[in-house]
Enzyme design. Structure first.
Site, PDB file in Angstrom:
ATOM      1  N   SER A 254      38.416  44.965  40.171  1.00  0.00           N
ATOM      2  CA  SER A 254      38.133  43.950  39.157  1.00  0.00           C
ATOM      3  C   SER A 254      36.628  43.808  38.959  1.00  0.00           C
ATOM      4  CB  SER A 254      38.719  42.607  39.592  1.00  0.00           C
ATOM      5  OG  SER A 254      37.918  42.048  40.614  1.00  0.00           O
ATOM      6  N   LYS A 255      36.260  42.892  38.088  1.00  0.00           N
ATOM      7  CA  LYS A 255      34.844  42.693  37.773  1.00  0.00           C
ATOM      8  C   LYS A 255      33.998  42.403  39.006  1.00  0.00           C
ATOM      9  CE  LYS A 255      37.302  41.745  34.751  1.00  0.00           C
ATOM     10  NZ  LYS A 255      38.488  41.075  34.941  1.00  0.00           N
ATOM     11  N   ARG A 256      34.600  41.797  39.998  1.00  0.00           N
ATOM     12  CA  ARG A 256      33.859  41.473  41.215  1.00  0.00           C
ATOM     13  C   ARG A 256      33.294  42.722  41.882  1.00  0.00           C
ATOM     14  NH1 ARG A 256      36.664  40.074  45.288  1.00  0.00           N
ATOM     15  NH2 ARG A 256      38.591  40.805  44.452  1.00  0.00           N
ATOM     16  N   HIS A 257      33.908  43.854  41.613  1.00  0.00           N
ATOM     17  CA  HIS A 257      33.463  45.084  42.256  1.00  0.00           C
ATOM     18  C   HIS A 257      32.370  45.797  41.461  1.00  0.00           C
ATOM     19  CE1 HIS A 257      37.731  44.599  43.690  1.00  0.00           C
ATOM     20  NE2 HIS A 257      37.037  44.558  44.791  1.00  0.00           N
TER      21      HIS A 257
END
Length: 492
Positions: A254-257
């Site tokens: 996800s965007k967190r990565h």
RNA sequence: GGCGCAUUCGUCUAGCGGCCUAGGACACCUCCCUCUCAAGGAGGAGACCACCGGUUCGAAUCCGGUAUGCGCUACCA
């Protein structure tokens, strides 16, 4: 099976396409091209609330960037038009009505509130949350009454109460589900749009899709689809559920990565051919050693038999390496062309030298082996473009005995450079090596000092080539500035 | 909770009963090359093949169970 292979990539336009998602597209595309079949792009825009305006464009941009051309779909057209599910509402409605008439589906008038309360109750009792089939056998009079009150129903599918549904997945073998664990899923929503399940089954059948290659997360809903195919008298396609892609923490990517949208990789300076190669290896392999493969080789060798079943973690480090390999393979003039926009946009607003093809093509051979992305290329070569360098004066003293040694060496170098008849890499080296000895410095010390003065960095391409590209005037000017910077420093 | 899928070096993976004292790649370490940084070359370390049973002359490979992870469990896809 001698029918033509027809596969589809069926994204919903709810945002920027994700690398995991596009990997599924890649596998579909490779499978189609390998088998001389058709690759279809179908837009599953059945969720009005989640559909985003620019999403379609970015889906198509991503596919085009990676070179995944579609034979049928938006812009391409095709014999099974339209390829937007939102334009096929009448089809789904008539299928739903057909199922209702056959007693395979029913109207459900339950309010979202009732459903939610029901689920909460079930969870509290530690029961699996499932639709309680409240409307499954509603008396006709009751249906008429609710209708009269203006309640808009959804259409639900009649799941058999007993038995097992068994189907074959190409990658996982036989998979079987107890029908009693399935609930009566919604086919048609109250806004008249179909759910994924109905639309998907209907279109895959109507568009004569031969193989459904989709992400693993769909495996659990496949028995419902199989049951639907049965109820409609349709022949189900061959299913293969592909492994999903995880982030470094083993959670769904996800965007967190960091970057996950395909367009972000493009903006960060990755090459599409590297991206295709890398993505192809996420869940597929040719053999025990081959890693670097061109698009043509991938098409020639791709096969579902060699797709793995386990979720893969997206390894950015390896992508960086592979992109570097592809950067080095580029012909200098191609690299030059590709890197130009990154140089133009990557440099700040400060005054800079003109960015010309001629100039950049001199820099390219110096940086090609050193950068892993186009953006990195621009970063590594920024000192070629800025007129004024920014660095800590102390940096110049790294590896040098004292400030005065450095000052003296730089001044000596300055004068020698000014008097040098020919300003090219060879002449510079022939000048600097003996000069270092005269100054009582090791070549490395002297070169490092000069490097700092002329580039503002401690790591650059080879000094003399770099200086030759920068030109005599710029080098002299930068050495003057360095001398000034050192003079104001405390003697050491 | 229920159902389903999966489980080989940190990561991507090879392996589909004996060739495995488990191969390749990224990352890591050492050395060579070298003006720095890379690139390139040569080495190295790193996996008791999740665990426990079984089948077999023989299992990473087949079977069963356990554990763990992930997915699904919406009028989202």
């Amino acid at each position: 099976m001698n029918q033509t292979i027809r596969v589809r990539y069926a994204p919903s336009p709810t945002g920027l396409p994700h690398v995991g998602n596009i990997r599924t597209a890649l596998f579909n595309w490779l499978f189609a091209r390998h088998n001389k079949g058709k690759f279809i792009l179908r837009i599953e825009d059945t969720d009005v609330a989640r559909t985003q305006p620019g999403a379609l464009e970015s889906i198509m941009d991503s596919l085009r960037w990676l070179g995944l051309d579609w034979d049928e779909g938006p812009e391409a057209g095709g014999p099974y038009s339209p390829y937007f599910q939102s334009q096929r509402l009448g089809i789904y409605r008539s299928i739903a009505e057909k199922l209702i008439a056959a007693g395979q589906a029913y109207h459900c008038f339950c309010s979202p509130e009732r459903l939610q309360a029901m689920r909460e109750e079930q969870t509290k009792r530690k029961e699996p949350p499932r639709y309680d089939r409240h409307c499954r056998d509603l008396p006709a009079a009751e249906v008429a009454r609710l209708r009269g009150e203006g309640v808009v129903p959804v259409v639900r599918f009649n799941i058999p109460l007993e038995g097992r549904t068994v189907f074959k997945d190409l990658l996982r073998g036989e998979v079987s589900f107890e029908n009693s664990t399935l609930d009566d899923l919604v086919l048609l929503k109250s806004d008249g749009y179909p759910t994924y399940h109905l639309a998907n089954v209907t279109d895959d059948h109507l568009m004569e899709i031969s193989h459904v290659l989709r992400a693993d997360e769909w495996l659990s809903s496949t028995p419902r689809h199989v049951l639907l195919y049965d109820a409609l008298g349709f022949q189900p396609p061959v299913f293969a559920h592909l492994p999903i892609i995880l982030g470094p923490d083993r959670a769904k990517l996800s965007k967190r990565h960091g970057a996950t949208a395909v367009t972000e990789f493009k903006e960060q300076g990755y090459l599409p051919e590297a991206m295709v190669n890398f993505l192809s290896l996420l869940g597929w392999s040719l053999d025990e050693k081959t890693e670097l493969m061109s698009r043509e080789e991938l098409v020639a060798n791709f096969s579902l038999e060699r797709v793995s079943r386990t979720a893969a973690i997206f390894n950015l480090e390896k992508l960086n390496w592979m992109n570097g390999v592809y950067m080095r393979k580029l012909r200098p003039q191609d690299l030059c062309e590709k890197v130009m926009p990154f140089i133009e946009s990557g440099l700040g607003p400060e005054p800079k030298c003109p960015v010309s093809d001629e100039y950049v093509s001199q820099i390219t051979p110096l940086v090609q082996d050193r950068a892993r992305t186009l953006r990195e290329f621009a970063e590594f070569s920024d000192f070629f473009f800025y007129e004024d360098l920014k660095y800590e004066a102390g940096m110049l003293l790294k590896g040098v005995k004292s400030r005065d040694t450095a000052l003296h060496a730089l001044q000596t170098a300055r004068q020698a450079i000014a008097e040098l008849p020919r300003f090219d890499a060879t002449s510079l080296e022939c000048l600097f090596r003996p000069l270092a000895a005269e100054l009582g410095l090791k070549p490395g010390e002297f070169f490092g000092l000069t490097r700092g003065a002329v580039t503002g960095k401690t790591a650059t391409p080879p000094l003399f080539e770099t200086m030759a590209v920068l030109g005599r005037e710029r080098c002299l000017k930068r050495i003057d500035v360095a001398v000034k910077n050192l003079s104001v420093l405390k003697p050491s």
